[in-house]
Design an enzyme around this catalytic site. Structure first.
Site, PDB file in Angstrom:
ATOM      1  N   LEU A  82     -21.509  12.680 -11.704  1.00  0.00           N
ATOM      2  CA  LEU A  82     -22.294  13.625 -12.491  1.00  0.00           C
ATOM      3  C   LEU A  82     -23.692  13.118 -12.818  1.00  0.00           C
ATOM      4  O   LEU A  82     -24.642  13.900 -12.899  1.00  0.00           O
ATOM      5  CB  LEU A  82     -21.564  13.961 -13.805  1.00  0.00           C
ATOM      6  N   GLY A  83     -23.833  11.827 -13.040  1.00  0.00           N
ATOM      7  CA  GLY A  83     -25.154  11.305 -13.384  1.00  0.00           C
ATOM      8  C   GLY A  83     -25.087   9.837 -13.760  1.00  0.00           C
ATOM      9  O   GLY A  83     -24.001   9.248 -13.855  1.00  0.00           O
ATOM     10  N   GLY A  98     -25.110   3.231 -17.635  1.00  0.00           N
ATOM     11  CA  GLY A  98     -24.082   3.178 -16.614  1.00  0.00           C
ATOM     12  C   GLY A  98     -24.027   4.489 -15.851  1.00  0.00           C
ATOM     13  O   GLY A  98     -25.057   5.038 -15.470  1.00  0.00           O
ATOM     14  N   LYS A 125     -17.398   8.389 -19.019  1.00  0.00           N
ATOM     15  CA  LYS A 125     -18.646   7.648 -19.118  1.00  0.00           C
ATOM     16  C   LYS A 125     -18.349   6.158 -18.977  1.00  0.00           C
ATOM     17  O   LYS A 125     -17.613   5.585 -19.799  1.00  0.00           O
ATOM     18  CB  LYS A 125     -19.332   7.953 -20.452  1.00  0.00           C
ATOM     19  N   ASP A 173     -33.482   9.671 -28.782  1.00  0.00           N
ATOM     20  CA  ASP A 173     -33.640   9.694 -27.324  1.00  0.00           C
ATOM     21  C   ASP A 173     -33.532  11.112 -26.778  1.00  0.00           C
ATOM     22  O   ASP A 173     -32.880  11.346 -25.765  1.00  0.00           O
ATOM     23  CB  ASP A 173     -32.591   8.781 -26.683  1.00  0.00           C
ATOM     24  N   GLY A 225     -27.596   6.478 -15.879  1.00  0.00           N
ATOM     25  CA  GLY A 225     -28.749   6.095 -16.683  1.00  0.00           C
ATOM     26  C   GLY A 225     -28.723   4.604 -16.890  1.00  0.00           C
ATOM     27  O   GLY A 225     -27.973   3.882 -16.219  1.00  0.00           O
ATOM     28  N   VAL A 285     -21.691   8.491 -15.140  1.00  0.00           N
ATOM     29  CA  VAL A 285     -20.747   9.488 -15.630  1.00  0.00           C
ATOM     30  C   VAL A 285     -20.080  10.162 -14.433  1.00  0.00           C
ATOM     31  O   VAL A 285     -20.768  10.579 -13.485  1.00  0.00           O
ATOM     32  CB  VAL A 285     -21.440  10.558 -16.504  1.00  0.00           C
TER      33      VAL A 285
END
Length: 365
Positions: A35-36, A41, A58, A150, A38, A43
């Site tokens: 999924l993504g 780490g 996550k 953030d 950053g 997801v």
């Protein structure tokens, strides 16, 4: 509120540390897709094998993540993110040989960044829809004594393709109001101007042979999130940023700050009227061309250079419904003028008919 919130979160972290188990991901979850990722780490979308529940897992690398920071984010998301536009943990957390992992609600339509058209932005209706939800989500966090710190498009997740339901996530930098943190300067318009001394200190360190500079400590305040919401509003409306970084040596920010200081800062009953007057006598910098007087009044509140005078997230609600783009403002003005013309015509026709009826009542021809 600050001490209560921080102490309560610390207690939850202490208790959850005692209950943390070690699992093998494949034994309990079927991982479906990436999924993504950053700095924290990555997801992954997964389904719980026994429950059949879809969720986002996550993953935090143990090599670069402390157990304390992992448990802080997990417990904050689980216990405090009860607003519908905040991403909430699902009560599942564990460790593997290489990662700390917790499960959270999945945003199946990606993040906000993926749908922003570069140098175009989003449809105005979508922008107001998103900002309305974020206003409530951030206000909820602030009411509990926490600051997100953030807010950016990459941390806002979509639950549908039309932005009717978005969720603010990634609480790795979230801290209690009043908490002191080391000022870390990063080149971004989301970084508030009040931490510019950290950048200057970094420059001084580079030019000095005196060794490590002294850490600059700043206090976590809700105004940090207000600034980010102002930058986000601009980004969604235009598809770009108003400046590269919020410093006095950035030309875009310098122009804005000069314009801001020339404007009328007094409190007025009708802020939109005041802003229109300001636009005539003190036109905004070129990067704000295309934005209406209505949204410029909002941006003046959220992007106030002085954090103590910066507006709150709740104030966004007062500006919903009005035009945020000049094209919309012109269209609304055109419709109003047409309605007024129609009203005058009806009044003239109605008056003529009324006079004729009066004459007939008198027997006049």
């Amino acid at each position: 509120m600050t001490d209560v919130a921080a102490n309560e979160l610390d207690e939850r972290c202490f208790l959850s540390a005692q209950a943390m188990s070690s699992l093998k991901v494949s034994d309990h979850f079927q991982v479906l897709k990436f999924l993504g990722e950053g700095s924290y780490g990555k997801v992954m979308l997964a389904v719980h094998r026994k429950r059949g529940t879809p969720m986002a897992l996550k993953f935090f690398p143990r090599q670069s993540t402390t157990l304390t920071s992992f448990l802080r984010e997990y417990n904050l998301s689980l216990s405090y993110c009860t607003h519908p536009s905040l991403t909430r943990a699902l009560g599942i957390f564990f460790s593997t040989s290489s990662h700390y992992v917790f499960a959270q609600q999945a945003g199946l339509y990606g993040d906000l960044y993926s749908v922003i058209v570069s140098e175009v932005g989003l449809d105005e209706e979508h922008v107001q829809r998103v900002m309305s939800q974020l206003s409530g989500a951030v206000s909820h966090l602030h009411s509990l004594g926490f600051v997100h710190r953030d807010i950016k498009p990459e941390n806002i997740f979509l639950c549908d393709s039309s932005c009717r339901w978005v969720k603010l996530g990634d609480f790795g930098l979230t801290r209690a109001v009043g908490y002191t943190v080391g000022a870390v300067w990063y080149e971004s318009p989301f970084c508030t101007p009040e931490v510019e001394p950290a950048k200057e200190a970094e420059k001084a360190k580079d030019c000095s042979d005196l060794g490590e500079k002294e850490t600059i400590w700043i206090t976590v305040e809700p105004s940090i999130d207000s600034w980010a919401l102002g930058i986000l509003t601009y980004c969604l409306l235009t598809g770009c940023f108003p400046w590269e970084e919020s410093t006095t040596d950035d030309p875009g920010y310098t122009k804005y700050k000069s314009w801001f200081e020339r404007g009328d800062a007094k409190e007025e009953a009708d802020i939109s009227t005041v802003e229109k007057e300001n636009r005539r006598n003190n036109p905004p910098p070129s990067q704000f061309r295309g934005l209406s007087s209505h949204v410029m009044a909002l941006l003046r509140l959220l992007l106030h250079p002085d954090p103590e005078q910066r507006g709150s997230p709740e104030e966004i609600l007062s500006y919903l419904g009005g035009p945020w783009l000049m094209e919309t403002e012109k269209e609304e003005r055109r419709r109003d003028e047409e309605a007024q013309r129609e009203a005058r015509k009806l009044g003239e026709v109605g008056g003529g008919v009324g006079e004729e009826l009066v004459r007939e009542g008198r027997g006049e021809r």
